[in-house]
Design a protein around this motif. Structure first.
Motif, PDB file in Angstrom:
ATOM      1  N   GLY A  19       0.807  -1.216   0.000  1.00 15.13           N
ATOM      2  CA  GLY A  19       0.000   0.000   0.000  1.00 15.13           C
ATOM      3  C   GLY A  19       0.834   1.257   0.000  1.00 15.13           C
ATOM      4  O   GLY A  19       0.546   2.219  -0.718  1.00 15.13           O
ATOM      5  N   ARG A  20       1.887   1.256   0.782  1.00 17.23           N
ATOM      6  CA  ARG A  20       2.768   2.424   0.846  1.00 17.23           C
ATOM      7  C   ARG A  20       3.458   2.642  -0.496  1.00 17.23           C
ATOM      8  O   ARG A  20       3.587   3.765  -0.967  1.00 17.23           O
ATOM      9  N   ARG A  21       3.890   1.543  -1.118  1.00 17.45           N
ATOM     10  CA  ARG A  21       4.551   1.653  -2.427  1.00 17.45           C
ATOM     11  C   ARG A  21       3.571   2.205  -3.466  1.00 17.45           C
ATOM     12  O   ARG A  21       3.924   3.079  -4.250  1.00 17.45           O
ATOM     13  N   LEU A  22       2.352   1.700  -3.461  1.00 22.08           N
ATOM     14  CA  LEU A  22       1.336   2.185  -4.393  1.00 22.08           C
ATOM     15  C   LEU A  22       1.122   3.685  -4.216  1.00 22.08           C
ATOM     16  O   LEU A  22       1.100   4.445  -5.184  1.00 22.08           O
ATOM     17  N   LYS A  23       0.996   4.116  -2.987  1.00 22.63           N
ATOM     18  CA  LYS A  23       0.768   5.536  -2.715  1.00 22.63           C
ATOM     19  C   LYS A  23       1.952   6.386  -3.183  1.00 22.63           C
ATOM     20  O   LYS A  23       1.768   7.434  -3.812  1.00 22.63           O
ATOM     21  N   GLU A  24       3.162   5.929  -2.915  1.00 21.52           N
ATOM     22  CA  GLU A  24       4.346   6.683  -3.326  1.00 21.52           C
ATOM     23  C   GLU A  24       4.432   6.783  -4.840  1.00 21.52           C
ATOM     24  O   GLU A  24       4.715   7.856  -5.376  1.00 21.52           O
ATOM     25  N   LEU A  25       4.184   5.676  -5.526  1.00 18.28           N
ATOM     26  CA  LEU A  25       4.227   5.693  -6.986  1.00 18.28           C
ATOM     27  C   LEU A  25       3.157   6.620  -7.552  1.00 18.28           C
ATOM     28  O   LEU A  25       3.406   7.384  -8.486  1.00 18.28           O
ATOM     29  N   ARG A  26       1.965   6.556  -6.990  1.00 16.23           N
ATOM     30  CA  ARG A  26       0.868   7.417  -7.439  1.00 16.23           C
ATOM     31  C   ARG A  26       1.229   8.888  -7.239  1.00 16.23           C
ATOM     32  O   ARG A  26       1.093   9.718  -8.145  1.00 16.23           O
ATOM     33  N   GLU A  27       1.707   9.223  -6.043  1.00 13.15           N
ATOM     34  CA  GLU A  27       2.061  10.610  -5.744  1.00 13.15           C
ATOM     35  C   GLU A  27       3.244  11.087  -6.582  1.00 13.15           C
ATOM     36  O   GLU A  27       3.278  12.247  -7.009  1.00 13.15           O
ATOM     37  N   VAL A  32      12.568   4.613  -4.156  1.00 17.21           N
ATOM     38  CA  VAL A  32      11.610   5.702  -4.310  1.00 17.21           C
ATOM     39  C   VAL A  32      12.260   6.911  -4.966  1.00 17.21           C
ATOM     40  O   VAL A  32      11.637   7.600  -5.771  1.00 17.21           O
ATOM     41  N   GLU A  33      13.515   7.170  -4.669  1.00 12.02           N
ATOM     42  CA  GLU A  33      14.193   8.316  -5.287  1.00 12.02           C
ATOM     43  C   GLU A  33      14.268   8.143  -6.797  1.00 12.02           C
ATOM     44  O   GLU A  33      14.077   9.090  -7.546  1.00 12.02           O
ATOM     45  N   LYS A  34      14.529   6.920  -7.246  1.00  7.56           N
ATOM     46  CA  LYS A  34      14.564   6.658  -8.675  1.00  7.56           C
ATOM     47  C   LYS A  34      13.174   6.871  -9.269  1.00  7.56           C
ATOM     48  O   LYS A  34      13.031   7.433 -10.344  1.00  7.56           O
ATOM     49  N   ASP A  35      12.142   6.432  -8.549  1.00  3.52           N
ATOM     50  CA  ASP A  35      10.774   6.631  -9.007  1.00  3.52           C
ATOM     51  C   ASP A  35      10.449   8.116  -9.103  1.00  3.52           C
ATOM     52  O   ASP A  35       9.795   8.558 -10.042  1.00  3.52           O
ATOM     53  N   LYS A  36      10.894   8.900  -8.129  1.00  5.27           N
ATOM     54  CA  LYS A  36      10.649  10.346  -8.156  1.00  5.27           C
ATOM     55  C   LYS A  36      11.345  10.989  -9.346  1.00  5.27           C
ATOM     56  O   LYS A  36      10.776  11.840 -10.022  1.00  5.27           O
TER      57      LYS A  36
END
Length: 109
Positions: free
Chosen positions: A3-11, A68-72
């Motif tokens: 859930g946390r990963r989904l939220k981070e990717l969405r945001e 997450v940094e790479k995703d950002k």
């Protein structure tokens, strides 16, 4: 954790929960429950719909690798490309070119 990963990717992609729901065809309440880890076993169909909107594979969505940094950085690059009029298919070509340049540079060292 999912859930946390989904939220981070969405945001990271600048999407609200409502926007993700509308674009994926998955109910906002269902997405909210997933982000809060109340729904921990979504179907492959649901994962595929969400991943398509986030422009990732379902495997990346459920991956334990949490860079997450790479995703950002990826999301920022995608927003910049859109602002410059570069379409998603063109962006994939640029990504391939960047990967090639990185590979070639590693061979020279």
């Amino acid at each position: 954790m999912f859930g946390r990963r989904l939220k981070e990717l969405r945001e990271n992609r600048g999407l609200s929960l409502s926007e993700l729901a509308m674009k994926s065809g998955v109910a906002k309440s269902y997405l909210s429950n997933m982000e809060r880890d109340k729904m921990t076993n979504p179907s492959l169909e649901v994962l595929t719909k969400i991943a398509a909107v986030l422009d990732i594979t379902p495997q990346i969505l459920i991956s334990q690798d949490r860079d997450v940094e790479k995703d950002k950085a990826q999301a920022a690059l995608e927003r910049l490309a859109q602002a410059e009029g570069i379409h998603q298919d063109q962006l994939k070509e640029y990504k391939e070119l960047i990967e090639f340049i990185k590979w070639r540079s590693s061979k020279k060292e």
